[in-house]
Design a protein around this motif. Structure first.
Motif, PDB file in Angstrom:
ATOM      1  N   PRO A   7       0.823  -1.211   0.000  1.00 38.45           N
ATOM      2  CA  PRO A   7       0.000   0.000   0.000  1.00 38.45           C
ATOM      3  C   PRO A   7       0.857   1.261   0.000  1.00 38.45           C
ATOM      4  O   PRO A   7       1.954   1.276   0.565  1.00 38.45           O
ATOM      5  CB  PRO A   7      -0.810  -0.114   1.287  1.00 38.45           C
ATOM      6  CG  PRO A   7      -0.113  -1.110   2.129  1.00 38.45           C
ATOM      7  CD  PRO A   7       0.682  -1.984   1.226  1.00 38.45           C
ATOM      8  N   PRO A   8       0.355   2.319  -0.626  1.00 43.13           N
ATOM      9  CA  PRO A   8       1.064   3.603  -0.596  1.00 43.13           C
ATOM     10  C   PRO A   8       1.160   4.107   0.840  1.00 43.13           C
ATOM     11  O   PRO A   8       0.347   3.755   1.691  1.00 43.13           O
ATOM     12  CB  PRO A   8       0.192   4.526  -1.440  1.00 43.13           C
ATOM     13  CG  PRO A   8      -0.731   3.649  -2.196  1.00 43.13           C
ATOM     14  CD  PRO A   8      -0.871   2.393  -1.408  1.00 43.13           C
ATOM     15  N   ARG A   9       2.176   4.923   1.082  1.00 44.71           N
ATOM     16  CA  ARG A   9       2.389   5.510   2.408  1.00 44.71           C
ATOM     17  C   ARG A   9       2.554   7.019   2.247  1.00 44.71           C
ATOM     18  O   ARG A   9       2.779   7.511   1.146  1.00 44.71           O
ATOM     19  CB  ARG A   9       3.664   4.960   3.048  1.00 44.71           C
ATOM     20  CG  ARG A   9       3.772   3.470   3.141  1.00 44.71           C
ATOM     21  CD  ARG A   9       3.166   2.870   4.331  1.00 44.71           C
ATOM     22  NE  ARG A   9       3.871   3.316   5.549  1.00 44.71           N
ATOM     23  CZ  ARG A   9       3.447   3.030   6.750  1.00 44.71           C
ATOM     24  NH1 ARG A   9       2.365   2.332   6.905  1.00 44.71           N
ATOM     25  NH2 ARG A   9       4.100   3.441   7.812  1.00 44.71           N
ATOM     26  N   SER A  10       2.485   7.709   3.334  1.00 43.55           N
ATOM     27  CA  SER A  10       2.835   9.125   3.369  1.00 43.55           C
ATOM     28  C   SER A  10       4.148   9.252   4.113  1.00 43.55           C
ATOM     29  O   SER A  10       4.475   8.417   4.953  1.00 43.55           O
ATOM     30  CB  SER A  10       1.753   9.931   4.093  1.00 43.55           C
ATOM     31  OG  SER A  10       0.560   9.908   3.359  1.00 43.55           O
ATOM     32  N   ALA A  11       4.884  10.310   3.796  1.00 43.12           N
ATOM     33  CA  ALA A  11       6.189  10.497   4.425  1.00 43.12           C
ATOM     34  C   ALA A  11       6.519  11.972   4.524  1.00 43.12           C
ATOM     35  O   ALA A  11       6.043  12.789   3.737  1.00 43.12           O
ATOM     36  CB  ALA A  11       7.270   9.786   3.610  1.00 43.12           C
ATOM     37  N   THR A  12       7.376  12.282   5.469  1.00 37.99           N
ATOM     38  CA  THR A  12       7.907  13.633   5.583  1.00 37.99           C
ATOM     39  C   THR A  12       9.182  13.717   4.743  1.00 37.99           C
ATOM     40  O   THR A  12       9.757  12.691   4.362  1.00 37.99           O
ATOM     41  CB  THR A  12       8.256  13.968   7.043  1.00 37.99           C
ATOM     42  OG1 THR A  12       9.317  13.108   7.473  1.00 37.99           O
ATOM     43  CG2 THR A  12       7.043  13.807   7.961  1.00 37.99           C
ATOM     44  N   VAL A  13       9.624  14.910   4.475  1.00 37.99           N
ATOM     45  CA  VAL A  13      10.871  15.106   3.737  1.00 37.99           C
ATOM     46  C   VAL A  13      12.026  14.459   4.506  1.00 37.99           C
ATOM     47  O   VAL A  13      12.901  13.821   3.922  1.00 37.99           O
ATOM     48  CB  VAL A  13      11.145  16.602   3.492  1.00 37.99           C
ATOM     49  CG1 VAL A  13      12.529  16.816   2.923  1.00 37.99           C
ATOM     50  CG2 VAL A  13      10.094  17.183   2.572  1.00 37.99           C
ATOM     51  N   GLN A  14      12.031  14.595   5.814  1.00 41.11           N
ATOM     52  CA  GLN A  14      13.087  14.005   6.629  1.00 41.11           C
ATOM     53  C   GLN A  14      13.127  12.486   6.484  1.00 41.11           C
ATOM     54  O   GLN A  14      14.198  11.878   6.453  1.00 41.11           O
ATOM     55  CB  GLN A  14      12.912  14.392   8.112  1.00 41.11           C
ATOM     56  CG  GLN A  14      13.137  15.856   8.391  1.00 41.11           C
ATOM     57  CD  GLN A  14      11.946  16.755   8.006  1.00 41.11           C
ATOM     58  OE1 GLN A  14      10.834  16.293   7.789  1.00 41.11           O
ATOM     59  NE2 GLN A  14      12.207  18.043   7.905  1.00 41.11           N
ATOM     60  N   GLU A  15      11.959  11.852   6.377  1.00 41.08           N
ATOM     61  CA  GLU A  15      11.918  10.402   6.195  1.00 41.08           C
ATOM     62  C   GLU A  15      12.449  10.004   4.820  1.00 41.08           C
ATOM     63  O   GLU A  15      13.077   8.958   4.673  1.00 41.08           O
ATOM     64  CB  GLU A  15      10.499   9.878   6.399  1.00 41.08           C
ATOM     65  CG  GLU A  15      10.052   9.962   7.836  1.00 41.08           C
ATOM     66  CD  GLU A  15       8.573   9.680   8.019  1.00 41.08           C
ATOM     67  OE1 GLU A  15       8.229   9.215   9.107  1.00 41.08           O
ATOM     68  OE2 GLU A  15       7.771   9.935   7.098  1.00 41.08           O
ATOM     69  N   ILE A  16      12.210  10.820   3.821  1.00 42.30           N
ATOM     70  CA  ILE A  16      12.702  10.526   2.475  1.00 42.30           C
ATOM     71  C   ILE A  16      14.224  10.528   2.447  1.00 42.30           C
ATOM     72  O   ILE A  16      14.836   9.763   1.708  1.00 42.30           O
ATOM     73  CB  ILE A  16      12.080  11.493   1.449  1.00 42.30           C
ATOM     74  CG1 ILE A  16      10.587  11.146   1.298  1.00 42.30           C
ATOM     75  CG2 ILE A  16      12.787  11.415   0.100  1.00 42.30           C
ATOM     76  CD1 ILE A  16       9.804  12.084   0.439  1.00 42.30           C
ATOM     77  N   THR A  17      14.842  11.332   3.300  1.00 41.45           N
ATOM     78  CA  THR A  17      16.314  11.337   3.340  1.00 41.45           C
ATOM     79  C   THR A  17      16.869   9.997   3.820  1.00 41.45           C
ATOM     80  O   THR A  17      18.036   9.696   3.595  1.00 41.45           O
ATOM     81  CB  THR A  17      16.867  12.472   4.224  1.00 41.45           C
ATOM     82  OG1 THR A  17      16.453  12.264   5.577  1.00 41.45           O
ATOM     83  CG2 THR A  17      16.421  13.827   3.720  1.00 41.45           C
TER      84      THR A  17
END
Length: 84
Positions: free
Chosen positions: A29-39
């Protein structure tokens, strides 16, 4: 080998949507993330992007990351690891 688990990387809240597209069979399933998590897609040991990731504890090769900063969307493209 430092291999992240998809479900643990992203909190499920944040301004970015994260989708995974598998070559062949597979769905998470798709998730949501913060910019910090993408790093966290950057391997802290090597300074490069993670090229492997587990999805529900199954190992896959990540062969492409696609980011659209305007639409705030990240797509992770993965395929079965064929050289284990």
């Amino acid at each position: 080998m430092n291999v992240p688990e998809y479900l643990l990387l992203f909190s499920g809240s944040g301004e970015f949507s994260v989708e995974v597209k598998f070559k062949g069979d597979g769905f998470v399933p798709p998730r949501s993330a913060t910019v910090q998590e993408i790093t966290s897609l950057v391997n802290s040991e090597t300074g490069g992007f993670h090229t492997a990731m587990t999805f529900d504890e199954h190992l896959f090769e990540v062969y492409k990351y696609e980011m659209d900063p305007i639409k705030k969307k990240l797509i992770i493209r993965a395929r079965e690891y064929d050289h284990l």
